[in-house]
Design an enzyme around this catalytic site. Structure first.
Site, PDB file in Angstrom:
ATOM      1  N   GLY A   1       1.041  -5.081   0.314  1.00 47.17           N
ATOM      2  CA  GLY A   1      -0.607  -4.859   0.087  1.00 47.17           C
ATOM      3  C   GLY A   1      -0.182  -5.619  -1.248  1.00 47.17           C
ATOM      4  O   GLY A   1      -0.804  -6.232  -2.180  1.00 47.17           O
TER       5      GLY A   1
ATOM      6  N   GLU B   1       4.484  -5.268   7.399  1.00 46.28           N
ATOM      7  CA  GLU B   1       3.525  -3.858   8.132  1.00 46.28           C
ATOM      8  C   GLU B   1       4.078  -3.683   9.426  1.00 46.28           C
ATOM      9  O   GLU B   1       3.960  -2.917   9.879  1.00 46.28           O
ATOM     10  CB  GLU B   1       2.117  -4.640   7.424  1.00 46.28           C
ATOM     11  CG  GLU B   1       1.100  -4.482   6.539  1.00 46.28           C
ATOM     12  CD  GLU B   1       1.651  -5.280   6.116  1.00 46.28           C
ATOM     13  OE1 GLU B   1       2.554  -6.747   5.831  1.00 46.28           O
ATOM     14  OE2 GLU B   1       0.839  -5.635   4.757  1.00 46.28           O
TER      15      GLU B   1
ATOM     16  N   GLU C   1      -0.410  -9.106  -0.730  1.00 42.77           N
ATOM     17  CA  GLU C   1      -1.887  -9.880  -0.883  1.00 42.77           C
ATOM     18  C   GLU C   1      -2.457  -9.882  -1.746  1.00 42.77           C
ATOM     19  O   GLU C   1      -3.291 -10.261  -2.141  1.00 42.77           O
ATOM     20  CB  GLU C   1      -2.906  -8.533   0.383  1.00 42.77           C
ATOM     21  CG  GLU C   1      -1.975  -8.777   1.697  1.00 42.77           C
ATOM     22  CD  GLU C   1      -2.513  -7.839   2.836  1.00 42.77           C
ATOM     23  OE1 GLU C   1      -1.614  -6.505   2.130  1.00 42.77           O
ATOM     24  OE2 GLU C   1      -2.957  -7.597   3.817  1.00 42.77           O
TER      25      GLU C   1
ATOM     26  N   ALA D   1       1.036  -0.940  -0.141  1.00 47.52           N
ATOM     27  CA  ALA D   1      -0.072  -0.004  -0.238  1.00 47.52           C
ATOM     28  C   ALA D   1       1.439   1.180   0.151  1.00 47.52           C
ATOM     29  O   ALA D   1       2.164   1.615   0.579  1.00 47.52           O
ATOM     30  CB  ALA D   1      -0.943  -0.083   1.452  1.00 47.52           C
TER      31      ALA D   1
HETATM   32  N1  DAK Z   1       4.626   3.240  -0.728  1.00 49.42           N
HETATM   33  C1  DAK Z   1       5.107   4.639  -1.186  1.00 49.42           C
HETATM   34  N2  DAK Z   1       5.954   4.303  -2.084  1.00 49.42           N
HETATM   35  C2  DAK Z   1       6.733   3.236  -1.583  1.00 49.42           C
HETATM   36  C3  DAK Z   1       7.005   2.522  -1.197  1.00 49.42           C
HETATM   37  C4  DAK Z   1       5.401   2.219  -0.473  1.00 49.42           C
HETATM   38  N3  DAK Z   1       4.922   1.415  -0.383  1.00 49.42           N
HETATM   39  N4  DAK Z   1       7.564   1.379  -1.064  1.00 49.42           N
HETATM   40  C5  DAK Z   1       8.592   2.184  -2.261  1.00 49.42           C
HETATM   41  N5  DAK Z   1       7.975   2.913  -2.790  1.00 49.42           N
HETATM   42  C6  DAK Z   1       8.889   4.537  -2.887  1.00 49.42           C
HETATM   43  C7  DAK Z   1      10.153   5.164  -2.541  1.00 49.42           C
HETATM   44  O1  DAK Z   1       9.287   5.785  -1.210  1.00 49.42           O
HETATM   45  C8  DAK Z   1      11.514   5.481  -2.679  1.00 49.42           C
HETATM   46  O2  DAK Z   1      10.254   7.286  -2.874  1.00 49.42           O
HETATM   47  P1  DAK Z   1      11.357   8.012  -3.338  1.00 49.42           P
HETATM   48  O3  DAK Z   1      12.299   8.665  -2.490  1.00 49.42           O
HETATM   49  O4  DAK Z   1      12.208   7.724  -4.897  1.00 49.42           O
HETATM   50  O5  DAK Z   1       9.938   9.550  -4.013  1.00 49.42           O
HETATM   51  C9  DAK Z   1      11.005   4.448  -4.244  1.00 49.42           C
HETATM   52  O6  DAK Z   1      10.017   4.118  -4.388  1.00 49.42           O
HETATM   53  C10 DAK Z   1      12.462   4.017  -4.646  1.00 49.42           C
HETATM   54  O7  DAK Z   1      12.416   3.406  -3.466  1.00 49.42           O
HETATM   55  P2  DAK Z   1      13.452   2.752  -2.424  1.00 49.42           P
HETATM   56  O8  DAK Z   1      14.408   4.068  -2.634  1.00 49.42           O
HETATM   57  O9  DAK Z   1      13.007   2.587  -1.251  1.00 49.42           O
HETATM   58  O10 DAK Z   1      14.210   1.087  -2.848  1.00 49.42           O
HETATM   59  P3  DAK Z   1      15.157   0.689  -2.680  1.00 49.42           P
HETATM   60  O11 DAK Z   1      15.266  -0.656  -3.623  1.00 49.42           O
HETATM   61  O12 DAK Z   1      15.731   0.998  -1.914  1.00 49.42           O
HETATM   62  O13 DAK Z   1      13.962  -0.400  -1.410  1.00 49.42           O
HETATM   63  C11 DAK Z   1      12.592  -1.530  -0.687  1.00 49.42           C
HETATM   64  C12 DAK Z   1      13.153  -0.952  -1.844  1.00 49.42           C
HETATM   65  C13 DAK Z   1      10.922  -2.256  -2.015  1.00 49.42           C
HETATM   66  C14 DAK Z   1      12.930  -2.580  -0.428  1.00 49.42           C
HETATM   67  C15 DAK Z   1      11.454  -0.679  -0.579  1.00 49.42           C
HETATM   68  O14 DAK Z   1      10.890   0.926  -1.032  1.00 49.42           O
HETATM   69  C16 DAK Z   1      10.442  -1.283   1.234  1.00 49.42           C
HETATM   70  O15 DAK Z   1      10.746  -1.401   2.820  1.00 49.42           O
HETATM   71  N6  DAK Z   1       9.267  -0.252   0.522  1.00 49.42           N
HETATM   72  C17 DAK Z   1       8.272   0.163   1.388  1.00 49.42           C
HETATM   73  C18 DAK Z   1       7.725  -1.416   1.659  1.00 49.42           C
HETATM   74  C19 DAK Z   1       6.756  -2.079   2.509  1.00 49.42           C
HETATM   75  O16 DAK Z   1       6.784  -1.779   3.511  1.00 49.42           O
HETATM   76  N7  DAK Z   1       5.677  -2.263   2.539  1.00 49.42           N
HETATM   77  C20 DAK Z   1       4.248  -2.941   2.692  1.00 49.42           C
HETATM   78  C21 DAK Z   1       3.940  -1.305   3.000  1.00 49.42           C
HETATM   79  S1  DAK Z   1       2.627  -1.274   4.245  1.00 49.42           S
HETATM   80  C22 DAK Z   1      -4.328  -0.791   5.833  1.00 49.42           C
HETATM   81  C23 DAK Z   1      -4.724  -1.224   4.497  1.00 49.42           C
HETATM   82  C24 DAK Z   1      -3.594  -1.351   4.459  1.00 49.42           C
HETATM   83  C25 DAK Z   1      -2.304  -1.678   4.771  1.00 49.42           C
HETATM   84  C26 DAK Z   1      -2.603  -2.277   6.619  1.00 49.42           C
HETATM   85  C27 DAK Z   1      -3.600  -1.825   6.664  1.00 49.42           C
HETATM   86  N8  DAK Z   1      -5.441  -0.273   7.278  1.00 49.42           N
HETATM   87  C28 DAK Z   1      -6.230   0.629   5.974  1.00 49.42           C
HETATM   88  C29 DAK Z   1      -6.313  -1.458   8.130  1.00 49.42           C
HETATM   89  C30 DAK Z   1      -1.070  -2.173   4.282  1.00 49.42           C
HETATM   90  C31 DAK Z   1       0.211  -1.812   4.229  1.00 49.42           C
HETATM   91  C32 DAK Z   1       1.104  -2.480   3.882  1.00 49.42           C
HETATM   92  O17 DAK Z   1       0.976  -2.926   1.934  1.00 49.42           O
END
Ligand code: DAK
Length: 261
Positions: A112, A135, A115, A67
């Protein structure tokens, strides 16, 4: 319908939905989820036109990195409930789509993104794929069905390990856990997904859709109920043009010609 955050293409009965926000690693915000729902509706209401659907991510790095965290960070509790409801509606629609769906996981499938892949019928991964539910690193829980679908994919203990630790798993580990079917070199992933889609698209569409419905629902039912549903669904196909054609073609020693869903 025009799309900004996804691309949607149909060729030879196979729909390809590509999440197209590579700068954000294809992260899902509300607009993107809405567009995915729109494309799924197109697939649902065009009987026969889309016989299998492939989901993938634009660029070389990500399927969907979750997400959109930047968008989520701005939400209050009421908006978060709405966002989660939109995610659930969209992924439930994907799971219930009367055509087979295939996730071609070409990179990060986190949160997400994992998922989204799990709401598809089949998952193939490239060697670059990475799966995880990170998450808890953000002080969140999976919000698009992950706590429940992951259990059904990999079993309770492995799902607990993945979700409690928030760790990221490579494609080979994901395959060993049952989270994807096969791992392919990146350049062969889409070709492999398309080949599977073509095989499935050549079969009786109503039969495939009926199998999908009965299997999907049966996985959440007790066996006697699930067997009742199978019996009813089996009988329901008799008298349809597709079933008549399928059996007639066999008896006449010719390939079947399936045209409608
Ligand atoms: N959201 C927004 N931007 C993201 C992103 C994300 N999930 N993942 C990456 N980006 C963006 C980064 O901010 C960066 O943007 P700039 O700085 O260039 O503007 C760009 O994509 C490239 O990312 P990185 O520079 O971080 O690239 P790396 O190769 O260094 O790292 C990575 C890649 C995938 C390991 C890292 O980006 C990362 O850890 N990303 C986050 C992954 C993550 O935590 N995903 C889970 C998201 S939470 C709910 C509804 C939904 C959910 C929960 C609750 N309710 C309403 C109750 C769901 C939650 C999720 O999915």
């Amino acid at each position: 319908m025009s799309f900004q955050n996804i691309s949607w293409d149909v060729a030879d009965g196979i729909g390809t939905l590509t999440i197209n926000r590579p700068k954000q690693l294809n992260a899902l915000d509300a607009a993107t989820l809405g567009e995915i729902a729109g494309a799924l509706e197109l697939a649902r209401v065009q009987p026969g036109e889309v016989r299998a659907l492939i989901l993938t991510g634009a660029g070389e790095k990500a399927f969907v990195a979750g997400a959109d965290i930047a968008a989520m960070a701005k939400l209050g509790p009421a908006e978060a409930r709405e966002f989660a409801a939109l995610g659930h509606r969209t992924l439930n629609a994907l799971e219930a789509l009367p055509v087979v769906t295939i996730a071609a996981v070409n990179g990060f499938a986190l949160g997400g993104g994992c998922e989204l892949a799990m709401a598809c019928d089949l998952i193939y991964a490239s060697e670059r794929a990475r799966f995880g539910q990170p998450e808890v690193n953000l002080g969140l829980i999976p919000g698009f069905g992950g706590t429940q679908r992951l259990i059904r994919r990999v079993g309770l203990m492995r799902a607990k390990e993945m979700i409690f630790s928030g760790e990221v798993y490579d494609a080979a580990t994901a395959r060993a856990a049952g989270l994807c079917l096969e791992v392919l070199p990146p350049e062969r992933l889409l070709e492999h997904a398309r080949a599977k889609a073509r095989v499935i698209a050549s079969r009786g569409p109503a039969a495939v859709a009926t199998c999908k419905r009965v299997m999907q629902q049966g996985a959440d039912q007790l066996l006697p109920q699930a067997l009742d549903a199978e019996r009813l669904a089996f009988a329901g196909l008799f008298g349809t043009a597709e079933t008549k054609e399928g059996m007639a073609a066999f008896l006449e020693k010719r390939p079947a010609s399936f045209t409608t869903r």
